[in-house]
Every structure is written in C-alpha cells, then in structure tokens.
Design a protein around this motif. Structure first.
Motif, short mmCIF file in Angstrom:
data_model
loop_
_atom_site.label_atom_id
_atom_site.label_comp_id
_atom_site.label_asym_id
_atom_site.label_seq_id
_atom_site.Cartn_x
_atom_site.Cartn_y
_atom_site.Cartn_z
N ASP A 86 -45.31 50.05 -78.60
CA ASP A 86 -45.00 50.83 -77.40
C ASP A 86 -46.18 50.79 -76.42
O ASP A 86 -46.01 50.50 -75.24
CB ASP A 86 -44.69 52.27 -77.81
CG ASP A 86 -44.57 53.20 -76.62
OD1 ASP A 86 -43.62 53.03 -75.84
OD2 ASP A 86 -45.43 54.09 -76.47
N ALA A 122 -46.52 47.38 -74.94
CA ALA A 122 -45.27 46.78 -74.44
C ALA A 122 -45.13 45.38 -75.04
O ALA A 122 -44.87 44.40 -74.35
CB ALA A 122 -45.23 46.74 -72.92
N SER A 174 -36.82 50.52 -79.86
CA SER A 174 -36.88 49.25 -79.13
C SER A 174 -36.42 48.09 -80.01
O SER A 174 -35.69 47.20 -79.56
CB SER A 174 -38.30 48.98 -78.64
OG SER A 174 -38.63 49.77 -77.53
N TRP A 195 -43.60 43.63 -67.44
CA TRP A 195 -42.67 44.59 -68.04
C TRP A 195 -43.46 45.84 -68.33
O TRP A 195 -44.27 45.87 -69.25
CB TRP A 195 -42.06 44.00 -69.32
CG TRP A 195 -41.27 45.01 -70.13
CD1 TRP A 195 -41.56 45.49 -71.36
CD2 TRP A 195 -40.03 45.65 -69.75
NE1 TRP A 195 -40.61 46.38 -71.78
CE2 TRP A 195 -39.66 46.50 -70.80
CE3 TRP A 195 -39.22 45.58 -68.60
CZ2 TRP A 195 -38.50 47.29 -70.76
CZ3 TRP A 195 -38.06 46.36 -68.56
CH2 TRP A 195 -37.71 47.20 -69.63
N ASP A 196 -43.29 46.84 -67.50
CA ASP A 196 -44.13 48.03 -67.61
C ASP A 196 -43.31 49.28 -67.31
O ASP A 196 -43.50 49.95 -66.30
CB ASP A 196 -45.30 47.91 -66.62
CG ASP A 196 -46.38 48.95 -66.91
OD1 ASP A 196 -46.36 49.56 -68.01
OD2 ASP A 196 -47.23 49.16 -66.03
N ARG A 236 -40.42 50.18 -74.37
CA ARG A 236 -41.39 49.19 -73.92
C ARG A 236 -41.43 47.96 -74.81
O ARG A 236 -41.70 46.85 -74.34
CB ARG A 236 -42.77 49.85 -73.84
CG ARG A 236 -42.85 50.91 -72.74
CD ARG A 236 -44.15 51.72 -72.79
NE ARG A 236 -45.34 50.91 -72.69
CZ ARG A 236 -45.87 50.46 -71.56
NH1 ARG A 236 -45.27 50.74 -70.40
NH2 ARG A 236 -46.97 49.74 -71.56
N ARG A 277 -42.82 59.53 -77.26
CA ARG A 277 -42.20 58.20 -77.20
C ARG A 277 -40.69 58.32 -77.33
O ARG A 277 -39.94 57.66 -76.60
CB ARG A 277 -42.77 57.30 -78.31
CG ARG A 277 -42.03 55.97 -78.45
CD ARG A 277 -42.80 54.94 -79.27
NE ARG A 277 -43.29 55.46 -80.54
CZ ARG A 277 -42.57 55.50 -81.68
NH1 ARG A 277 -41.34 55.04 -81.69
NH2 ARG A 277 -43.10 55.99 -82.79
N ASP A 303 -38.17 56.84 -74.58
CA ASP A 303 -37.14 55.87 -74.95
C ASP A 303 -35.73 56.39 -74.63
O ASP A 303 -34.85 55.64 -74.21
CB ASP A 303 -37.22 55.54 -76.45
CG ASP A 303 -38.41 54.65 -76.80
OD1 ASP A 303 -39.07 54.15 -75.87
OD2 ASP A 303 -38.66 54.45 -78.01
#
Lengths: 461, 461
Positions: free
Chosen positions: B85, B88, B135, B272-273, B278, B426, B430
C-alpha cells in the motif's frame, strides 16, 4: 430445527454428490430464466460446477403455500383491513377464511391432520398474509407459534421419554381441536414492568413472570395480569406462561398453560386504542384464581423457559409480518406512482425526481429480506452463536426498514397518500409496532448482539 | 449459470423428494449445532418438515476452497499489505502464493487442469482473499472473471456450433498457459469519458469503446487508451475490449482480445498515486498499432457485448472484495477493543458506550452479506428481472456498507486507529473505491433499479 428430518422424509442432499442422477435435468426446469442455460446444455456445452450450491429459493411445497396465502391476503383480507383498523375490531372474517383454507392447521404436523409447515415455511406464509392485513398476520403468529412450540420445536428439545409420551398425548388432543373444531390460540406473554418478577435467567432477556400457578390436586390455580394480549377476548384459548410457586430452579418452574377464554376468573378488561396494529385487539387479560387441569399443559413443565433459551429464533417470527408490510408499502407505492392503484392520480411527471427514493426502498427491502431468509433458514434448536447473531441482525434490520420504507412510501407518493382513503398511513402506523415487541426490542437485540460480539471474541467470519 | 450442470455432475436435488434416502443422516452431520436436533431424532422424536429447504450454507467443496483462501489471506497476504500500500507496488509475492496454491486456475474448468470454481464459488473465495489484501483480491478478480467469461459463462451463451468449436480450441490453449505457465490476466475495461464512443446499446450502461481494432490479414491492429488498468504492467496478458471498425451492428463488433504485456506498441505510462487500492497499480495502458493474431480472441467476436447484456451479475464480483474488506475491519475492531490485536491497548473500560456501534457494524455486515450471497446464488445467464434487481441492490448495499463499516471501525476504536501502524485507515481508503467502479457505480445501479421498478410495473413480491 427445520433441518432435521425423520426417517422416510426427503433427506437433505446438500453436498450429496452421491445422490446424483446423471442426465437428470428436473432440477433445472423448475427455475425461471434458464432458457439460454438450458440451450447451452442441450447443445452440448459444458458447465463446470460442483454439487448443489447455495440457494434461497423456496421449495415447490413452500411456493404452493405461499401462493395460497397470497391469494387469501389479496383477495380477502386486504379489502377488510381498513374497517378493522378504524374499529380496532378483531378480523373474525379473516380467521374464518384461514380456517376454510385449512390454515389454522398450517403448523400442525401432518400426522395430526395439519399442513405440516415447519418454522421456515411458516415465516414465508406469514410474510404473505401480512400483505393483506398486518394485524391478522401478527395475531396468527401467536397461534402458529403455539403449534410449532408444541410440535417440531418441542421434538428437538431434550426431554425424558416418559415426559415425551405424556406430551404426545396432550398435544394430540390440542391439535385435534384446532383441526376439527377450528380452535386457535393467543399468547399472553407480556406483563407490565411495574409488576412481576423480571427474569434474569432467560438468555433472551426481559421476559417477566408476574403470573403465578399454584399446584393443586389435578391442576393449577393461576393468578396474574397480562397486557398487550393479541386476540384479547377473541381466541378460544391462550397459551399462557406462568411461574409455578415453589423452591426449584427458576427454569424448571416455567409453565405454559392452555387457558380457555371463558374459564371462570378470566377477563379482558379495559380498552384497546393504539396507534397501529389496531385489529390485533391486544387488550389486558386478568387471571383471577383460574383453575386449569394438568392436561392444560401446552408444554411439559420447565420446557417453556428452556425453549426460550435454546430457540431464540422464535422471536424472529414477528418480523415476517413486518417484511410483508414493507412489501405491501413498496408494491402500492409503485402502483400509485404508475397510476395502477384505483383512485391514484395519473402517472407522475416528476418520476425522475422520485426515482432514487424508489431504489432506496427496494434496496432496504431486499437487504432486510435476504438477511431474514438467511436467518430463518438457520433456525434450529441450539443454533450456533453466529446464527443467533444473524437472527438478531435480521430482526433489527426488519424493524428499522419497515419504518423507513412505510414512511418513505407516504413521502414519495405525496400529499394524497397522507389520506386514509389510501392504505399508506395504516402501513406506517402498523410498522411502528415492530421494534417495540419483547423480548427482542431493538435495544435489547442490539445489546445482546454487541455483548456477544465483544464477549465471545471473534465473530464468525 | 452456476445452476446448470452437465450429465454426470451432481444433479440439483432441490424439490427432489424422489431422491430421498430413508434414514440417511449424512446431510445432517455436516452441520454444526445440531446436537439436540440429532438427539431428538435419535430418540425417536418426529420432526415434520417437507423436502429440502432454503439454504445459504456453502457446500463442502466451497468450504474447502474458502479455508485455503483464508489461510493465504491471513498467513501470507496480510503481513505484506501495508508495504504494498505504501509503495503502491504490485503484490507479486501474493501472486506467487496464488500460483503455488493452484489458485491461478481457481476458475479454470477441471478438465483443463483447474480447480473448476464457478461464479458463486469464486465470489466466496474472493471474499476471503480480500481480508488479507483488498488490492490483491481486486486484481485477482480481473483474472478470474476472464477465466469464467471464457468458460462457464460462454458455455451458457448462445453460439453457433462452429463458433463454439473454435472457441473451445482457443480457450484450451489459454487455459493451458494459466495452469502450466502461471499466466494471469488484467482486464483493461475502462476508458476516459472524454474520449471514445459511449455506448447506448449495452443495457448495463456506461461502457465505452474508444479502443478500435482494424481487421487485417491474420489478426487485428488495435489502437486506444485505457485507464484504471489494474495489474498495469504486472500481468502477462490483458483481456482487452475493443470495437472492430465496420458497419455491422454495434454488439457484433465488440471484441475481447488477449494483449500481451510486452507486445510491440503496448505501454503503461504515467503514475499511479491514488487514495486507496494502491497495490492494484491501475495505471494507464496505451495501445499504439498493436498487432494481435486472430487466435488472441478471448471470446468469439460479438460475445463480449452480448455477455454484458445477458450476465450483468458479472459486475457483482467486485463486491466480494469489499465484503471481505468489511469483515476484516469488523474483526480487527473486535480484536482491537478486546486487546487481542498486537499493539492494541488493554481492553477498554468504555465498552458499554462503544457497544451499540459494534452492533451497527455487525448488522450492516450481515445484511450486506446475506443480500450478496442471495444475489450470487441467483447468478445465471438471462437471469429473471427480479434477480437482476437484487444484484443491483446487493452491489449498492455493499458499496455503502463498506464505507460506513470501515469508517466506524476507526471512530469506535479511537485516535490510535487513525495511525498507519494499524490497518484501519487503509481499510477505509480502500473502501472508497467500491462505489466508483463501472459499470455499476452507485448512481448507475440505482438509476437502473428504479427505472426497472417503475417501468416494469410490480416488482417481484
């Protein structure tokens, strides 16, 4: 409880790969919407799948009973509901229909001449009946629970053989009166807080026993005062909890007695003038030195308390009524907004503005129903803790959703839906009763849920 | 779709009273909590019940896969989730574990060497994986859907025999690469609003096809720009929708092509941020005159569009990730408050003040799960309208509940749960992704739901 079957009944075949009948497609054609699926199968396409899967579809027998209940509700109860509500009058005509349909024996086991519906099936039927008149369904709940408690639930409770034989004989006589004579039962379970011995032994909480039974030669002498006695003065019998005077442990002294409406010393004083659920006629019931014989035992001594602890799904049956009420409010909202309800205005031009509220009502209804169906599908004596947690979740979810959905029904339809010429305001008044009913009022069910969650450590994943 | 079985597989036995094996209790002992029930049965008590009833319990095969997924999630993914995470970074180690466990072939039919999980089973597994790293589960969803679309879903779609034979040959090769070489797939389905032809033909709405495929000798030349491409630059293959240039009806020109990560003309530019999810590494994907052979067809031409219309339950698979995320937040909240989480403070003294919020989290979770399970149990090609409505209801219910439950997890645990040393923040980041994902974003699913409700008249009771 619904998952245990005697020899000779259809065995559960979940995971039963050995029950496979190669090439059999009977299980498929019973479902709608499989046209392409079947076509794919018939053209030789291969679908990889393992054994029977999860399924919340009612069985064909359940669907048959659901259809009969729906017919009664729509064609008979609905037209009378407004009058019974205004007059706070018991729906005797609805009960005549229930009897004619054989539904007084809905939860009477088949070998006693009933329809043999188990707990889950009963709840599905109740959901339908409530769509005609929620008061009728809520009173009918008292009768059906009495039948189930005497029958399949008692069968799944521990009981010494001698006691079981005696119970068998007693219930056979009581079932016969239901099936042959049209008897039905109220359940005067509630007593005012300010009187009575508030129980601390029942895990479900909040059941009071101010009503006493003194053992005498050949029977009991019962004294007490009940309130919120649905079918007050209307039912031939009342399955009445009482605590036997004595020194034995509390649970062992819980009694469940059949008290006839007309027994000397029984009266139903006072008025019944509530906000909603008016046709339940839930008046007070006074028991003044009422004698009943030993044979009046609906359950063997001690079993009432034990059953409350072992089968809390019992209380979840109320929610079937409110699930049906929610569905009626949703359906009537669609009928009103699309001009299909008699007396409704022509279809609204503001439909795009109203749409999102319709989706909210649908989502609340579907979430409550799925959780409720899952919970009743897990109902059994000594259910695992996660199933009891889900039962609490289902009950509270229905209690809240029925209020929001019935209130939104009025709001989204608009000013005219506030008028008593439409059923919406009755739905909203009836809905308010859901969260108030013991033992799982909203607060008590929530408190038990979080105490169980935090006390027992990790809940089921 | 999960309800259709080929000859030789276990036949569905719901309503299958003729499958009864008198005296068989196998179906019972597989369930917990039936002690008294069984005892009652063994002592000769009679339970009246009719045939198989509703049941949301996973099968034993499903439970086995669930347990394996849970082990992976808890013992392997969870410990790495924070690092992936923060950076990323794509969870390649998690994918190595998935491969070692045989899970890259989870949804590959057994006759191709896979585990043969169907759609419903896949969703149950995904729910578990997400509890380790949401993720990872969300990216794995892209791979598994590709397997299911090629396999059982395609099997249930209408297809001329010649096309089916060709599809069979093509997918066999693709499945082999997955099972033998550890290949896996991204699904670059999303394209920016400001480019591309916004479709008005797909009933599900909002799918854009700015990516074109020009038919050339032996294959296609593909041009376009995708965004939010999960597994961007990490997966060996991308199952890529494109619209073939031509004059035929729109649906017929929908293509679904296997594009290798390293094909000439493929790039994954930009950064990709995001706020959350992530580790999905959902970068842009540019296709600049990319040639792929005819054999790259993941689905026969036209089937991608047809499948979107016929099997909207496809989109519901996302929600399994968020259901698992919700469960992780709930479980960790209990662990934190009871002092069982490493680094958590000693059990709180304010527990009675916090209790009601725990009950709310549990109820939201159970309602969302029951509706979700019901919806996936109804997943089939050309599902009836009420099942599609329930799918929309389930999706939106999960989208909302995951936000409220993960936010409440932080709030009820208190200030320390705001720190990144705990997983709560987190989870909340998410969770925000759930309602944003096309085609069933919250608004679009709601709009379709109320349009269907008001347009089609009375919804299913």
């Amino acid at each position: 409880m619904p998952k245990v079957r005697p020899p000779g009944e259809a065995a559960p075949c979940r995971d039963g790969a050995s029950l496979s009948r190669p090439g059999d497609v009977d299980g498929m054609v019973d479902r709608p919407g499989l046209k392409l699926g079947l076509a794919g199968w018939l053209t030789g396409a291969t679908v990889v799948s393992r054994g029977p899967l999860m399924d919340l579809q009612p069985s064909s027998r359940q669907r048959e009973l659901i259809a009969r209940a729906r017919h009664l509700a729509r064609e008979r109860f609905a037209a009378r509901a407004d009058r019974h509500d205004r007059d706070a009058a018991f729906p005797f005509e609805d009960y005549a229909d229930l009897r004619a349909e054989g539904f007084l024996g809905l939860c009477v086991p088949e070998r006693y001449g009933g329809l043999g519906a188990d707990y889950e099936t009963y709840c599905l039927v109740s959901e339908q009946l409530a769509q005609g008149n929620a008061s009728t369904a809520l009173t009918f709940n008292m009768h059906c629970l009495t039948m189930l408690m005497m029958g399949p639930i008692a069968d799944n409770m521990a009981m010494p053989p001698g006691q079981r034989d005696r119970h068998e004989a007693l219930r056979a006589a009581k079932y016969r009166e239901v099936v042959e004579d049209g008897a039905f039962y109220g359940q005067p379970h509630s007593e005012p807080v300010e009187q009575g011995e508030t129980d601390t032994t029942l895990a479900v909480g909040g059941r009071r026993f101010g009503t006493t039974a003194r053992k005498v030669e050949g029977g009991y002498v019962v004294n007490g005062r009940k309130f919120f006695v649905s079918l007050g003065g209307a039912a031939p019998y009342y399955a009445t909890p009482a605590i036997r005077l004595g020194d034995e442990p509390w649970i062992e002294r819980t009694l469940y007695l059949q008290i006839p409406k007309d027994a000397p010393g029984v009266s139903f004083p006072g008025e019944w003038d509530p906000m909603g659920m008016r046709a339940t006629v839930s008046r007070d019931m006074v028991l003044d030195n009422v004698f009943v014989a030993d044979d009046a035992e609906v359950l063997p001594p001690g079993l009432f308390g034990a059953m409350y602890n072992a089968f809390p799904h019992l209380f979840l049956s109320f929610s079937a009524t409110f699930l049906g009420l929610m569905q009626a409010a949703y359906d009537d909202t669609l009928a009103y907004l699309t001009g299909r309800m008699p007396g409704a205005p022509a279809p609204h031009t503001e439909i795009a503005a109203k749409g999102p509220a319709i989706a909210e009502m649908l989502f609340a209804l579907e979430a409550a129903r799925a959780l409720y169906y899952r919970a009743i599908s897990e109902a059994q004596v000594d259910a695992p803790p996660e199933a009891v947690q889900r039962a609490r979740a289902a009950h509270v979810t229905v209690q809240r959703a029925v209020v929001s959905v019935t209130q939104e029904a009025i709001r989204v339809c608009g000013g005219r839906a506030f008028l008593k010429r439409y059923p919406f305001e009755r739905y909203a008044r009836d809905a308010r009763a859901a969260a108030l009913m013991r033992p799982w009022t909203q607060e008590l069910a929530m408190q038990q849920a979080w105490e169980a969650a935090l006390g027992s450590g990790r809940a089921e994943r």
